[in-house]
Write a protein that holds these residues in place. Structure first.
Motif, PDB file in Angstrom:
ATOM      1  N   GLU A  41     -17.415  -6.563   0.889  1.00 36.13           N
ATOM      2  CA  GLU A  41     -18.524  -7.408   0.434  1.00 36.13           C
ATOM      3  C   GLU A  41     -18.009  -8.732  -0.120  1.00 36.13           C
ATOM      4  O   GLU A  41     -18.620  -9.781   0.074  1.00 36.13           O
ATOM      5  N   LEU A  42     -16.886  -8.683  -0.822  1.00 40.92           N
ATOM      6  CA  LEU A  42     -16.335  -9.882  -1.450  1.00 40.92           C
ATOM      7  C   LEU A  42     -15.632 -10.801  -0.453  1.00 40.92           C
ATOM      8  O   LEU A  42     -15.621 -12.026  -0.643  1.00 40.92           O
ATOM      9  N   THR A  43     -15.048 -10.204   0.615  1.00 44.79           N
ATOM     10  CA  THR A  43     -14.174 -11.001   1.487  1.00 44.79           C
ATOM     11  C   THR A  43     -14.654 -11.148   2.927  1.00 44.79           C
ATOM     12  O   THR A  43     -14.328 -12.138   3.576  1.00 44.79           O
ATOM     13  N   ARG A  44     -15.348 -10.148   3.461  1.00 43.55           N
ATOM     14  CA  ARG A  44     -15.717 -10.114   4.885  1.00 43.55           C
ATOM     15  C   ARG A  44     -14.487 -10.230   5.786  1.00 43.55           C
ATOM     16  O   ARG A  44     -14.560 -10.795   6.880  1.00 43.55           O
ATOM     17  N   ASP A  45     -13.375  -9.644   5.360  1.00 41.80           N
ATOM     18  CA  ASP A  45     -12.110  -9.796   6.083  1.00 41.80           C
ATOM     19  C   ASP A  45     -11.454  -8.430   6.252  1.00 41.80           C
ATOM     20  O   ASP A  45     -11.123  -7.776   5.257  1.00 41.80           O
ATOM     21  N   PRO A  46     -11.252  -7.947   7.511  1.00 42.96           N
ATOM     22  CA  PRO A  46     -10.580  -6.654   7.714  1.00 42.96           C
ATOM     23  C   PRO A  46      -9.189  -6.592   7.084  1.00 42.96           C
ATOM     24  O   PRO A  46      -8.723  -5.515   6.696  1.00 42.96           O
ATOM     25  N   TRP A  47      -8.521  -7.738   6.995  1.00 43.94           N
ATOM     26  CA  TRP A  47      -7.192  -7.783   6.376  1.00 43.94           C
ATOM     27  C   TRP A  47      -7.238  -7.287   4.937  1.00 43.94           C
ATOM     28  O   TRP A  47      -6.327  -6.606   4.470  1.00 43.94           O
ATOM     29  N   SER A  48      -8.321  -7.613   4.226  1.00 41.68           N
ATOM     30  CA  SER A  48      -8.446  -7.178   2.831  1.00 41.68           C
ATOM     31  C   SER A  48      -8.567  -5.660   2.736  1.00 41.68           C
ATOM     32  O   SER A  48      -8.129  -5.055   1.746  1.00 41.68           O
ATOM     33  N   LEU A  49      -9.153  -5.020   3.758  1.00 46.86           N
ATOM     34  CA  LEU A  49      -9.221  -3.553   3.772  1.00 46.86           C
ATOM     35  C   LEU A  49      -7.832  -2.956   3.954  1.00 46.86           C
ATOM     36  O   LEU A  49      -7.500  -1.936   3.345  1.00 46.86           O
ATOM     37  N   GLY A  50      -7.017  -3.597   4.797  1.00 46.01           N
ATOM     38  CA  GLY A  50      -5.648  -3.129   4.953  1.00 46.01           C
ATOM     39  C   GLY A  50      -4.847  -3.254   3.672  1.00 46.01           C
ATOM     40  O   GLY A  50      -4.003  -2.401   3.368  1.00 46.01           O
ATOM     41  N   LEU A  51      -5.102  -4.290   2.892  1.00 41.75           N
ATOM     42  CA  LEU A  51      -4.374  -4.478   1.640  1.00 41.75           C
ATOM     43  C   LEU A  51      -4.718  -3.402   0.603  1.00 41.75           C
ATOM     44  O   LEU A  51      -3.915  -3.132  -0.290  1.00 41.75           O
ATOM     45  N   ILE A  52      -5.899  -2.788   0.725  1.00 39.31           N
ATOM     46  CA  ILE A  52      -6.228  -1.668  -0.165  1.00 39.31           C
ATOM     47  C   ILE A  52      -5.215  -0.547   0.038  1.00 39.31           C
ATOM     48  O   ILE A  52      -4.671   0.016  -0.918  1.00 39.31           O
ATOM     49  N   GLY A  53      -4.948  -0.219   1.304  1.00 39.50           N
ATOM     50  CA  GLY A  53      -3.967   0.826   1.592  1.00 39.50           C
ATOM     51  C   GLY A  53      -2.576   0.459   1.108  1.00 39.50           C
ATOM     52  O   GLY A  53      -1.862   1.291   0.543  1.00 39.50           O
ATOM     53  N   LEU A  54      -2.188  -0.807   1.296  1.00 39.86           N
ATOM     54  CA  LEU A  54      -0.867  -1.240   0.857  1.00 39.86           C
ATOM     55  C   LEU A  54      -0.748  -1.169  -0.660  1.00 39.86           C
ATOM     56  O   LEU A  54       0.301  -0.783  -1.196  1.00 39.86           O
ATOM     57  N   ALA A  55      -1.813  -1.534  -1.374  1.00 42.57           N
ATOM     58  CA  ALA A  55      -1.782  -1.502  -2.836  1.00 42.57           C
ATOM     59  C   ALA A  55      -1.575  -0.092  -3.363  1.00 42.57           C
ATOM     60  O   ALA A  55      -0.973   0.099  -4.427  1.00 42.57           O
ATOM     61  N   GLU A  56      -2.058   0.907  -2.627  1.00 43.28           N
ATOM     62  CA  GLU A  56      -1.877   2.288  -3.058  1.00 43.28           C
ATOM     63  C   GLU A  56      -0.551   2.878  -2.615  1.00 43.28           C
ATOM     64  O   GLU A  56       0.091   3.634  -3.351  1.00 43.28           O
ATOM     65  N   VAL A  57      -0.100   2.524  -1.415  1.00 43.20           N
ATOM     66  CA  VAL A  57       1.062   3.196  -0.860  1.00 43.20           C
ATOM     67  C   VAL A  57       2.363   2.745  -1.512  1.00 43.20           C
ATOM     68  O   VAL A  57       3.315   3.525  -1.599  1.00 43.20           O
ATOM     69  N   ILE A  58       2.449   1.517  -1.979  1.00 38.59           N
ATOM     70  CA  ILE A  58       3.698   1.047  -2.586  1.00 38.59           C
ATOM     71  C   ILE A  58       4.038   1.857  -3.839  1.00 38.59           C
ATOM     72  O   ILE A  58       5.145   2.405  -3.945  1.00 38.59           O
ATOM     73  N   PRO A  59       3.134   1.976  -4.831  1.00 37.18           N
ATOM     74  CA  PRO A  59       3.473   2.835  -5.977  1.00 37.18           C
ATOM     75  C   PRO A  59       3.601   4.296  -5.606  1.00 37.18           C
ATOM     76  O   PRO A  59       4.396   5.031  -6.199  1.00 37.18           O
ATOM     77  N   PHE A  60       2.830   4.749  -4.606  1.00 40.26           N
ATOM     78  CA  PHE A  60       2.943   6.128  -4.146  1.00 40.26           C
ATOM     79  C   PHE A  60       4.359   6.408  -3.650  1.00 40.26           C
ATOM     80  O   PHE A  60       4.980   7.409  -4.013  1.00 40.26           O
ATOM     81  N   PHE A  61       4.875   5.532  -2.808  1.00 36.45           N
ATOM     82  CA  PHE A  61       6.235   5.681  -2.297  1.00 36.45           C
ATOM     83  C   PHE A  61       7.255   5.707  -3.431  1.00 36.45           C
ATOM     84  O   PHE A  61       8.219   6.478  -3.400  1.00 36.45           O
ATOM     85  N   CYS A  62       7.066   4.832  -4.409  1.00 35.37           N
ATOM     86  CA  CYS A  62       8.043   4.716  -5.493  1.00 35.37           C
ATOM     87  C   CYS A  62       8.070   5.961  -6.381  1.00 35.37           C
ATOM     88  O   CYS A  62       9.124   6.364  -6.880  1.00 35.37           O
ATOM     89  N   VAL A  63       6.909   6.570  -6.600  1.00 35.53           N
ATOM     90  CA  VAL A  63       6.801   7.663  -7.564  1.00 35.53           C
ATOM     91  C   VAL A  63       6.950   9.032  -6.918  1.00 35.53           C
ATOM     92  O   VAL A  63       7.448   9.974  -7.559  1.00 35.53           O
ATOM     93  N   ALA A  64       6.559   9.182  -5.641  1.00 38.00           N
ATOM     94  CA  ALA A  64       6.503  10.507  -5.006  1.00 38.00           C
ATOM     95  C   ALA A  64       7.811  11.296  -5.088  1.00 38.00           C
ATOM     96  O   ALA A  64       7.781  12.497  -5.384  1.00 38.00           O
TER      97      ALA A  64
END
Length: 409
Positions: A41-64
């Protein structure tokens, strides 16, 4: 579902474990649907949806890797309850951002909250898998994995549907608030679970050496490694569902209520597959069946990408869920049968890195490819790549191709 003789559901501890699992799934899935709609809603950009996954996976990788070590050396229920509390905190922060109580502008606070949720999620899989082996006997693992998949996929069906309905009917902050309630309920289920935990070791080995031991076990076991890698790459390249908000608006021309249906369709198919497998556990030719199921999953992604009709898209996603459900049950059974009890936390953390993070990396990959190629080509190419991965796995991992689960019991 009534408890049959020798059924895993006869175990009180297993029932509490399933309650914990479905509540965490509800919490996470409601947040995933709501934050996807929120950001688009804020961006109308599919790239921003991909960044949601990246924002979660980076700390996930570090902590897992460290979460697996902690699960093997500390009280598992307590760690799981703390992780659920982190999920609740994440959802509350997102609700406060939505209502303006936290007067922060831009996307970075949303991505930061998602990153905090990624830290909490890194503990959920290792805790579940370690406790799974404490509440069931070894001869119940196959049926327990099927029932667990039913619960898991039910959460994936109802969670997105609840999230989409709440976003459309009551607003994003209500959806986030309910997600926090489910996370706290999951913490309560863990603390109430009657289960004997293994005695705490008097001496603990070095952290990195212990983590390395778990990695060496997985990478030295051809069947386990191939099963995990197959599922990871299938989700990574076939992660079209992360683009659902963009498909809803740009291709299918529907609203947030339809988003919940689209997100829940694959899980509904997986529930049907897992219910059948709970009654008819696969044994012979398990490896060939897993490979065929993942190849058919890729074909369904191609069909979804080419569809322009809403209900046809739902059908392809539903069918993809059936094939994915077969793969998930087989992978879960292999994981439980191949892992020594004293290493379940560390091996499960490796599994989480392979599987759970591949959803977020898949979202980032899909968003990136959609920006480069467009929505439809990105999904179609991903489906063909998934089929290619199956062929490479069948060639490089003959022990998986010839797998008979009776040999592992």
């Amino acid at each position: 579902m009534s408890a049959l003789p020798m059924s895993p559901l006869a175990s009180i501890g297993f029932r509490w474990l399933m309650l914990y699992r479905i509540c965490t799934l509800f919490s996470y899935q409601i947040v995933a649907v709501t934050v996807g709609w929120h950001v688009y809603e804020l961006t109308r950009d599919p790239w921003s949806l991909g960044l949601i996954g990246l924002a979660e996976v980076i700390p996930f990788f570090c902590v897992a890797p460290f979460s697996g070590y902690l699960v093997d050396h500390l009280r598992r229920r307590r760690l799981g309850a703390i992780a659920c509390t982190v999920l609740a905190f994440n959802a509350i922060v997102l609700a406060l951002l939505t209502t303006g109580v936290l007067p922060l502008q831009g996307l970075w606070p949303i991505y930061l909250a998602i990153a905090i949720g990624g830290v909490g999620r890194s503990f959920l899989g290792p805790v579940h898998n370690a406790l799974f082996a404490r509440v069931l006997r070894r001869d119940q693992f196959a049926r327990g994995a099927s029932i667990g998949s039913v619960v898991f996929q039910t959460g994936l069906v109802l969670g997105p549907a609840i999230g989409g309905l709440l976003v459309g009917a009551a607003g994003k902050w209500v959806a986030y608030a309910l997600a926090a309630v489910f996370a706290l309920a999951a913490a309560g289920a863990l603390l109430c679970m009657p289960v004997s935990e293994p005695p705490q070791p008097l001496q603990r080995g070095p952290v990195f050496a212990s983590i390395g031991e778990g990695l060496r076990f997985v990478f030295g076991h051809q069947i386990l490694l191939a099963a995990l890698a197959l599922d990871m790459f299938a989700v990574l390249f076939g992660g079209a569902i992360s683009l659902a908000p963009a498909f809803i608006k740009e291709v299918l021309n529907t609203g947030p209520e339809a988003l919940g249906i689209l997100r829940g369709a694959p899980a509904l198919g997986s529930v049907a597959a897992a219910l059948w497998l709970a009654r008819h556990p696969l044994q012979a030719n398990a490896g060939r069946i897993m490979l065929a199921a993942v190849a058919c999953f890729g074909a369904c992604m191609i069909g979804f990408g080419l569809s322009t009709a809403f209900w046809l898209s739902v059908f392809f996603l539903l069918l993809s869920g059936v094939f994915d459900g077969v793969s998930v049950v087989l992978r879960s059974t292999v994981l439980q049968l191949c892992t020594p009890d004293e290493m379940r936390g560390r091996v499960s953390s490796v599994n989480s890195i392979f599987i759970s993070s591949s959803n977020e990396l898949g979202a980032f990959y899909a968003g990136s490819m959609a920006r480069l190629l467009g929505l439809v080509p990105a999904v179609v190419v991903g489906g063909f790549v998934t089929i290619g991965v199956v062929g490479i796995t069948a060639w490089k991992a003959p022990r998986l191709r010839k797998l008979d689960l009776r040999e592992l019991q």
